[in-house]
Write an enzyme that holds these catalytic residues in place. Structure first.
Site, PDB file in Angstrom:
ATOM      1  CE  LYS A 178      -6.611   8.817   8.128  1.00 43.81           C
ATOM      2  NZ  LYS A 178      -7.601   7.508   8.797  1.00 43.81           N
ATOM      3  CE  LYS A 187      -3.682   2.918   3.023  1.00 47.24           C
ATOM      4  NZ  LYS A 187      -4.580   2.519   4.047  1.00 47.24           N
ATOM      5  CD  GLU A 213      -6.863   4.917   2.292  1.00 49.76           C
ATOM      6  OE1 GLU A 213      -7.862   5.217   3.394  1.00 49.76           O
ATOM      7  OE2 GLU A 213      -5.509   4.985   2.547  1.00 49.76           O
ATOM      8  NE  ARG A 269     -10.817  -1.128   3.406  1.00 45.15           N
ATOM      9  CZ  ARG A 269     -12.224  -1.018   4.469  1.00 45.15           C
ATOM     10  NH1 ARG A 269     -12.658  -2.215   4.681  1.00 45.15           N
ATOM     11  NH2 ARG A 269     -11.112  -0.708   5.849  1.00 45.15           N
TER      12      ARG A 269
HETATM   13  N1  BES Z   1      -4.743   4.339   6.789  1.00 43.98           N
HETATM   14  C1  BES Z   1      -5.537   4.141   8.203  1.00 43.98           C
HETATM   15  C2  BES Z   1      -5.550   3.386   8.814  1.00 43.98           C
HETATM   16  C3  BES Z   1      -4.785   3.435  10.051  1.00 43.98           C
HETATM   17  C4  BES Z   1      -5.285   3.981  11.221  1.00 43.98           C
HETATM   18  C5  BES Z   1      -3.582   2.930  10.043  1.00 43.98           C
HETATM   19  C6  BES Z   1      -4.347   4.223  12.035  1.00 43.98           C
HETATM   20  C7  BES Z   1      -2.515   3.671  11.449  1.00 43.98           C
HETATM   21  C8  BES Z   1      -3.557   4.406  12.271  1.00 43.98           C
HETATM   22  C9  BES Z   1      -6.519   3.464   6.427  1.00 43.98           C
HETATM   23  O1  BES Z   1      -6.716   3.547   5.762  1.00 43.98           O
HETATM   24  C10 BES Z   1      -7.973   4.051   7.062  1.00 43.98           C
HETATM   25  O2  BES Z   1      -8.333   4.856   7.577  1.00 43.98           O
HETATM   26  N2  BES Z   1      -8.728   2.501   7.695  1.00 43.98           N
HETATM   27  C11 BES Z   1     -10.011   3.102   8.111  1.00 43.98           C
HETATM   28  C12 BES Z   1     -11.176   2.399   7.916  1.00 43.98           C
HETATM   29  C13 BES Z   1     -12.531   2.732   8.291  1.00 43.98           C
HETATM   30  C14 BES Z   1     -13.160   4.005   7.427  1.00 43.98           C
HETATM   31  C15 BES Z   1     -13.006   1.533   8.302  1.00 43.98           C
HETATM   32  C16 BES Z   1      -9.822   3.447  10.134  1.00 43.98           C
HETATM   33  O3  BES Z   1      -9.239   2.190  10.516  1.00 43.98           O
HETATM   34  O4  BES Z   1     -10.013   3.798  10.696  1.00 43.98           O
HETATM   35 ZN    ZN Z   2      -4.569   4.804   4.469  1.00 41.53          ZN
HETATM   36 MN    MN Z   3      -8.364   5.679   5.212  1.00 42.73          MN
END
Ligand code: BES
Ligand code: ZN
Ligand code: MN
Length: 486
Positions: A270, A258, A342, A344
Site C-alpha cells: 500500500k 476478519k 487478503e 477474503r
Molecule cells: N483492508 C483493506 C480494505 C480497506 C482499505 C479498508 C482502506 C479500509 C480502508 C483490504 O484488505 C484491501 O486492501 N482491499 C483492497 C482490495 C483490492 C486490492 C481489490 C482495496 O480495497 O483496495
Molecule cells: Zn485488509
Molecule cells: Mn489489503
C-alpha cells in the site's frame, strides 16, 4: 458506569440530589410542566441569546437558583426521534464528562414515550462520550469521574427502561472492548494478543475458547489463510469462541471476523500515507469479540460462536506473490493477483471451517474493501447476502441499534470478474464494483449455509482529528443475535 432508573416528574427535577442534571428537551419553548427553577434558567438563557430551541443546542448552567444539582445541562433533541435523543445525550455528557460530577441524572421532557431504546441509547451514548484510549498513552486525559447515571422515568415505564439500560450497558461494554482492541497499535494487538484477549474474555464471561495454531490450520488444509500469514513473523491464530446459552442442539449463530492485525498490502504494498490505519484491519474480529462479550453479559439464551482468523499481511521473502496459486480448505484453488486483497483469503477458509459448526446462519464482518468505503462513506456498513430474509433481519437490527447498514447487490453477473486462467478463481476482479466482487468471492465459500457479509471498511473507525475505533457494528450484531435468542 452504573446505570439505574429514577422515578420523578418533570415538575420536580430541581429537587433531585445529584451532581449533575441533564435535561433533554424537544419543541420550541420550555415545556409547561417543567420545574419552575429550571424554566426560569432556560427562559433567561434564551432571552440572553445563549440557548435556542433547536436540534443540537446545548447549555451549561452552574448552581442554578432553586436547583439541588450543582450542574445543569439542557440539550435539545430536535424532532425527538431516537437518533436525536441519543445525539442530545451525547452532547450533554460531552459538556460534563471532564468536570467534577460523579453522579448524573438524565431526564427527558416532552419526549413522547420513553422506552427501552431510549434507555439503551443513554448507555451507549455515554460510553461513546466518555471513552478514552489510554493503553499506550500515559499522558491521555484522566478518566471521567462520572460513575453513576440515573434515567428519570415513570413508575409504569420503570421495568422497560431498566431492561433497556441493562441491554445498553452490555452493548456499551462490547463497544468499548472492540474500540480498545481496534485502537491498540499493530505491535500490541498482534494475532497472539487477540487470542489472549479472547481467552481472557472466555474466563471472565464464561465462553469456551479454542485457539488453533499454525500446525492445526495446516492439518485442516487452510492453504489460503496460511498463504496470507506466511509473509509475517507473527504466528497466525485461528480463534473459536463459544457462548452456548441456548438449548443443547440448537444450531448456533456464527460470526466470522476478519482479524488482519496489520495490512501492509503485502508484496502489492500500500502507499505510505495513512498506512497506519491498517492496524484497524481487525475491526471485524474486534466486533465479534465485543458482541460475544455483550451477549454473554446478558446471558442471552442463544448459541453464539465467534470465528476469527487472525494474522498479519506483510511483505517478506516468504510472502505470497502476485500470480501465486493457493488451495483453500474447500479444495477450490485461488490465483492471488493482488496480495492486498487478503481479507477474503483468510475469510474463505474461515467460512469453510464454519460449515462444520452447522450454523443456523453465518455473518462475516470485515474491513474488506476501500470500494465499500467510497460507496457508502462511514455512515452505513455494506450488507451483502443472497438471502432476503437474513438481509432484512440484519437491516432491521441496525435500525433498532442506530447502527445502520445498506444492502448491496449480489447479481451472479458480478461473479464473472473473478475468472482466472490458472485457478478456479482470481482473488480480485477489476476496480469496478470492488466491494461486490469481494462479496461474490466469499459467496463461493458459503456453500449451502445461510450467509451474509458486512463490509465495515467505512464504519469501523474514523480518520482525521477524532481518529479512532467506533466499535461498530457491535450494536447491530448484538440486536441481531438477541432477536434470535429464545
Ligand atoms: N483492508 C483493506 C480494505 C480497506 C482499505 C479498508 C482502506 C479500509 C480502508 C483490504 O484488505 C484491501 O486492501 N482491499 C483492497 C482490495 C483490492 C486490492 C481489490 C482495496 O480495497 O483496495
Ligand atoms: Zn485488509
Ligand atoms: Mn489489503
Amino acid at each position: 458506569m452504573d446505570f439505574k432508573t429514577q422515578i420523578a416528574t418533570a415538575n420536580a427535577l430541581a429537587a433531585i440530589s445529584t451532581d449533575a442534571l441533564l435535561v433533554v428537551l424537544t419543541g420550541e419553548k420550555a415545556p409547561a410542566d417543567l420545574d419552575p427553577a429550571l424554566t426560569a434558567a432556560l427562559t433567561a438563557a434564551t432571552k440572553d441569546g445563549d440557548f435556542t430551541f433547536k436540534a443540537g443546542q446545548c447549555l451549561y448552567a452552574h448552581r442554578v437558583a432553586g436547583v439541588k444539582a450543582a450542574r445543569v445541562v439542557f440539550a435539545h433533541a430536535g424532532d425527538g426521534s431516537l437518533k436525536a435523543w441519543r445525539k442530545a445525550v451525547f452532547a450533554g455528557v460531552g459538556v460534563l464528562k471532564a468536570g467534577g460530577s460523579k453522579s448524573l441524572v438524565v431526564a427527558g421532557v416532552g419526549i413522547a414515550e420513553l422506552g427501552a431504546d431510549h434507555a439503551e441509547a443513554v448507555a451507549t451514548a455515554i460510553e461513546e462520550a466518555t471513552y478514552i484510549y489510554r493503553k499506550t498513552k500515559p499522558s491521555a486525559p484522566p478518566e471521567t469521574k462520572l460513575v453513576s447515571v440515573a434515567l428519570v422515568c415513570t413508575k409504569a415505564q420503570q421495568d422497560t427502561v431498566a431492561g433497556g439500560l441493562v441491554r445498553g450497558e452490555a452493548i456499551a461494554a462490547g463497544v468499548t472492548l472492540a474500540r480498545e482492541l481496534g485502537n491498540s497499535p499493530g505491535n500490541v494487538a498482534t494475532p497472539t494478543a487477540l487470542a489472549e484477549a479472547a481467552k481472557a474474555l472466555g474466563k471472565s464471561h464464561g465462553l469456551k475458547v479454542e485457539v488453533l495454531e499454525r500446525k492445526d490450520v495446516e492439518k485442516l488444509g487452510m492453504g489460503s489463510f496460511l498463504a496470507v500469514a506466511q509473509g509475517s513473523a507473527e504466528p497466525p491464530k485461528f480463534i473459536i469462541a463459544r457462548w452456548m446459552g441456548g438449548a443443547k442442539g440448537d444450531a448456533p449463530v456464527v460470526l466470522v471476523g476478519k482479524g488482519i492485525t496489520f495490512d501492509s498490502g503485502g508484496i502489492s504494498i500500500k502507499p505510505s500515507a495513512e498506512m497506519d490505519e491498517m492496524k484497524w484491519d481487525m475491526g471485524g474480529a474486534a466486533s465479534v469479540m465485543g458482541t460475544l462479550r455483550a451477549v454473554a453479559q446478558l446471558k442471552a439464551k442463544v448459541n453464539l460462536i465467534g470465528v476469527i482468523p487472525a494474522c498479519e499481511n506483510m511483505p517478506d521473502g516468504k510472502a505470497i506473490k502476485p500470480g501465486d496459486v493457493v488451495t483453500s480448505m474447500s479444495g477450490q484453488t485461488i490465483e492471488i493477483l493482488n496480495t492486498d486483497a487478503e481479507g477474503r483469503l483468510i475469510l474463505c477458509d474461515a467460512l469453510t471451517y464454519t460449515e462444520r459448526l452447522k450454523p443456523a446462519v453465518v455473518v462475516d464482518i470485515a474491513t474488506l474493501t476501500g470500494a465499500c468505503m467510497i460507496a457508502l462513506g462511514g455512515h452505513r456498513s455494506g450488507l451483502f447476502s443472497p438471502d432476503d430474509a437474513l438481509a432484512a433481519e440484519l437491516l432491521s437490527a441496525g435500525e433498532q441499534a442506530l447502527d445502520l447498514a445498506w444492502r448491496m447487490p449480489m447479481d451472479e453477473d458480478y461473479d464473472e470478474a473473478l475468472k482466472s486462467n490458472y485457478a478456479d478463481m482470481a482473488n480480485v476482479g477489476n476496480r469496478m464494483g470492488g466491494a461486490i466482487t469481494a462479496a461474490m468471492f466469499l459467496k463461493r465459500f458459503a456453500g449451502k449455509m445461510r450467509w451474509a457479509h458486512l463490509d465495515i471498511a467505512g464504519s469501523a473507525w474514523k480518520s482525521g482529528a477524532n481518529k479512532g475505533s467506533t466499535g461498530r457494528p457491535v450494536p447491530l450484531l448484538v440486536h441481531f443475535v438477541l432477536s434470535r435468542a429464545s
